[in-house]
Scaffold this motif. Structure first.
Motif, PDB file in Angstrom:
ATOM      1  N   LYS A   1       0.828  -1.207   0.000  1.00 54.17           N
ATOM      2  CA  LYS A   1       0.000   0.000   0.000  1.00 54.17           C
ATOM      3  C   LYS A   1       0.865   1.262   0.000  1.00 54.17           C
ATOM      4  N   LEU A   2       1.994   1.230   0.716  1.00 55.80           N
ATOM      5  CA  LEU A   2       2.903   2.378   0.724  1.00 55.80           C
ATOM      6  C   LEU A   2       3.536   2.599  -0.650  1.00 55.80           C
ATOM      7  N   VAL A   3       3.893   1.508  -1.322  1.00 52.14           N
ATOM      8  CA  VAL A   3       4.473   1.608  -2.665  1.00 52.14           C
ATOM      9  C   VAL A   3       3.475   2.249  -3.621  1.00 52.14           C
ATOM     10  N   GLU A   4       2.230   1.832  -3.530  1.00 50.06           N
ATOM     11  CA  GLU A   4       1.193   2.351  -4.432  1.00 50.06           C
ATOM     12  C   GLU A   4       0.967   3.840  -4.243  1.00 50.06           C
ATOM     13  N   GLU A   5       0.991   4.307  -2.993  1.00 50.83           N
ATOM     14  CA  GLU A   5       0.700   5.722  -2.738  1.00 50.83           C
ATOM     15  C   GLU A   5       1.929   6.614  -2.846  1.00 50.83           C
ATOM     16  N   PHE A   6       3.077   6.149  -2.348  1.00 53.76           N
ATOM     17  CA  PHE A   6       4.245   7.025  -2.252  1.00 53.76           C
ATOM     18  C   PHE A   6       5.336   6.698  -3.271  1.00 53.76           C
ATOM     19  N   HIS A   7       5.102   5.681  -4.117  1.00 50.37           N
ATOM     20  CA  HIS A   7       6.021   5.325  -5.216  1.00 50.37           C
ATOM     21  C   HIS A   7       7.429   5.001  -4.722  1.00 50.37           C
ATOM     22  N   LEU A   8       7.490   4.318  -3.584  1.00 50.20           N
ATOM     23  CA  LEU A   8       8.771   3.854  -3.056  1.00 50.20           C
ATOM     24  C   LEU A   8       9.061   2.453  -3.588  1.00 50.20           C
ATOM     25  N   CYS A   9      10.307   2.047  -3.501  1.00 49.06           N
ATOM     26  CA  CYS A   9      10.689   0.700  -3.921  1.00 49.06           C
ATOM     27  C   CYS A   9      10.675  -0.212  -2.700  1.00 49.06           C
ATOM     28  N   HIS A  10       9.918  -1.298  -2.787  1.00 55.12           N
ATOM     29  CA  HIS A  10       9.815  -2.237  -1.670  1.00 55.12           C
ATOM     30  C   HIS A  10      10.825  -3.363  -1.849  1.00 55.12           C
ATOM     31  N   LEU A  11      11.684  -3.535  -0.870  1.00 55.04           N
ATOM     32  CA  LEU A  11      12.647  -4.629  -0.873  1.00 55.04           C
ATOM     33  C   LEU A  11      12.417  -5.469   0.378  1.00 55.04           C
ATOM     34  N   SER A  12      12.104  -6.716   0.183  1.00 52.48           N
ATOM     35  CA  SER A  12      11.916  -7.630   1.300  1.00 52.48           C
ATOM     36  C   SER A  12      13.198  -8.415   1.522  1.00 52.48           C
ATOM     37  N   ALA A  13      13.783  -8.250   2.711  1.00 48.56           N
ATOM     38  CA  ALA A  13      15.003  -8.998   3.019  1.00 48.56           C
ATOM     39  C   ALA A  13      14.743 -10.498   2.907  1.00 48.56           C
ATOM     40  N   GLY A  14      13.579 -10.925   3.372  1.00 44.24           N
ATOM     41  CA  GLY A  14      13.239 -12.341   3.298  1.00 44.24           C
ATOM     42  C   GLY A  14      13.125 -12.844   1.870  1.00 44.24           C
ATOM     43  N   ASP A  15      12.482 -12.048   1.003  1.00 43.84           N
ATOM     44  CA  ASP A  15      12.341 -12.452  -0.404  1.00 43.84           C
ATOM     45  C   ASP A  15      13.701 -12.548  -1.085  1.00 43.84           C
ATOM     46  N   LEU A  16      14.583 -11.585  -0.791  1.00 44.79           N
ATOM     47  CA  LEU A  16      15.919 -11.603  -1.388  1.00 44.79           C
ATOM     48  C   LEU A  16      16.698 -12.829  -0.929  1.00 44.79           C
ATOM     49  N   LEU A  17      16.553 -13.170   0.347  1.00 41.02           N
ATOM     50  CA  LEU A  17      17.238 -14.351   0.867  1.00 41.02           C
ATOM     51  C   LEU A  17      16.697 -15.627   0.240  1.00 41.02           C
ATOM     52  N   ARG A  18      15.372 -15.708   0.085  1.00 37.65           N
ATOM     53  CA  ARG A  18      14.778 -16.906  -0.528  1.00 37.65           C
ATOM     54  C   ARG A  18      15.178 -17.023  -2.001  1.00 37.65           C
ATOM     55  N   LYS A  19      15.275 -15.883  -2.669  1.00 40.63           N
ATOM     56  CA  LYS A  19      15.712 -15.907  -4.071  1.00 40.63           C
ATOM     57  C   LYS A  19      17.141 -16.420  -4.178  1.00 40.63           C
ATOM     58  N   GLU A  20      17.994 -15.952  -3.290  1.00 42.33           N
ATOM     59  CA  GLU A  20      19.383 -16.420  -3.278  1.00 42.33           C
ATOM     60  C   GLU A  20      19.447 -17.906  -2.919  1.00 42.33           C
ATOM     61  N   MET A  21      18.572 -18.327  -2.018  1.00 46.84           N
ATOM     62  CA  MET A  21      18.516 -19.728  -1.613  1.00 46.84           C
ATOM     63  C   MET A  21      18.186 -20.617  -2.805  1.00 46.84           C
ATOM     64  N   GLN A  22      17.250 -20.156  -3.638  1.00 47.36           N
ATOM     65  CA  GLN A  22      16.830 -20.932  -4.809  1.00 47.36           C
ATOM     66  C   GLN A  22      17.878 -20.955  -5.910  1.00 47.36           C
TER      67      GLN A  22
END
Length: 382
Positions: free
Chosen positions: A216-237
């Motif tokens: 919701k914050l990305v949609e309103e304020f046009h910030l880039c969302h980075l999830s530490a967990g998602d990045l770690l899971r991507k690296e894991m894969q």
């Protein structure tokens, strides 16, 4: 360029930026000095103006549309390069291509795997001066190209340095490290630097709603969302050595070493050249991670802490686990994650609360009620 000319420019579109490390390495191996570099954003009018400066009038129209699209789709990296007989070096590296006169695939395209219209470089003294002045309007290129260090420093560094020294003398409580303070002053007041992007950390127990609120914050304020967990899971894969370590630690509910997470975040942030700021959720998980991030990447605005009872988070995660397929959305892993969060991440929350850099919101309510409170803090900050 004439033999005594020292300066030229190189402009890499987003397509070519992926090879910037190799290109810069090759330039340095040819004794080229990168004296200045900056990300530049070109809108339609500025892209056309650049092409007018760069191209011959009778050739510019043939390629303008394609080139404008490449120049405006993302930020470009512009560099000022210094070396005697620079044009000969450019020709040696890039096979003498000047884009508008030679569009056949050549050394540059073959060596770096890039299309030839993904880069531009200066071909003569006037071309270099005009394009550098256009790309870097705040840079005193005249004194640079005249190779007069004193004039260059007097027109760029001395005014800011004088202002900083004056400010330092007026301070009632002098800083413990005045040179370090002065260095920060120079950076903060350098008109050639792009505005600093704001960074926000989002913390909360597993299942507190970090990802939902970030959307919701990305949609309103046009910030880039980075999830530490998602990045770690991507690296894991990816199957890398780091990935195998991450896999084991996530399944055991442990915290991945900070240097791995910070490296992944830094790489992801560098790829997001168009964002006005960053929302980083699930980080920092430990105090040493927070300190390392501030040292190696930069300061942040505040930590948003989503406070939610463990029972509520547990129910949310079990419900999510029915459809997510995530290996850590099972009761055993969930409770290990709760324990780890309380033992290692709550000290981070309390530390930054004491520094007035924490915003706490009751996340046990509906998504809409929680976001209504959160957005007020971002409105004040942005």
């Amino acid at each position: 360029m004439a033999e005594d000319d020292l300066f030229g420019f190189l402009l890499l579109s987003q397509t070519a930026v992926s090879k910037r490390a190799t290109i810069i390495k090759d330039l340095k191996q040819q004794d080229c000095e990168i004296v200045y570099q900056e990300w530049v954003s070109l809108d339609l009018d500025r892209a056309k103006k650049f092409l007018q400066l760069y191209s011959k009038p009778d050739e510019q129209a043939n390629y303008e549309e394609d080139k404008v699209n490449k120049l405006t789709e993302n930020s470009c990296l512009a560099l000022v390069v210094k070396k005697t007989q620079l044009s000969a070096t450019f020709k040696e590296l890039f096979d003498g291509q000047t884009s508008q006169r030679d569009v056949e695939t050549g050394l540059f395209s073959t060596k770096y795997g890039l299309p030839v219209d993904s880069f531009y470089y200066s071909t003569d003294k006037n071309n270099a001066k005009e394009c550098i002045e256009f790309l870097f309007p705040n840079l005193d290129i005249h004194n640079m190209m005249e190779n007069n260090p004193r004039k260059y420093l007097e027109s760029t560094v001395v005014p800011i340095l004088t202002s900083g020294l004056t400010q330092l003398c007026k301070m009632e409580q002098k800083p413990e490290h005045p040179c370090e303070w002065l260095g920060q002053y120079l950076i903060q007041h350098d008109p050639t630097l792009s505005p600093k992007k704001k960074i926000y950390f989002i913390l909360g127990g597993p299942g507190s709603g970090k990802g939902t609120q970030c959307e919701k914050l990305v949609e309103e304020f046009h910030l880039c969302h980075l999830s530490a967990g998602d990045l770690l899971r991507k690296e894991m894969q990816s199957g890398s050595s780091h990935g195998q370590l991450i896999d084991r630690m996530i399944r055991d509910g442990e915290i991945v070493p900070g240097h791995i997470t910070i490296e992944l975040l830094k790489n992801a942030m560098e790829e997001q050249t168009q964002s006005s700021g960053f929302l980083i959720d699930g980080f920092p998980r430990k105090l040493d991670q927070a300190g390392a991030f501030e040292k190696w990447i930069g300061d942040f605005e505040f930590i948003l802490f989503l406070d939610c009872p463990q029972e509520e988070m547990e129910q949310r995660l079990l419900k999510r686990g029915q459809v997510s397929g995530r290996s850590d959305d099972n009761l055993d892993s969930i409770r290990k994650r709760f324990t780890t969060f309380v033992e290692t991440t709550m000290p981070v929350v309390e530390y930054y609360r004491s520094r007035d850099k924490l915003v706490q919101v009751d996340a046990s309510r509906s998504v809409e009620e929680v976001y209504k409170d959160i957005r007020t803090y971002f409105i004040e900050s942005t």
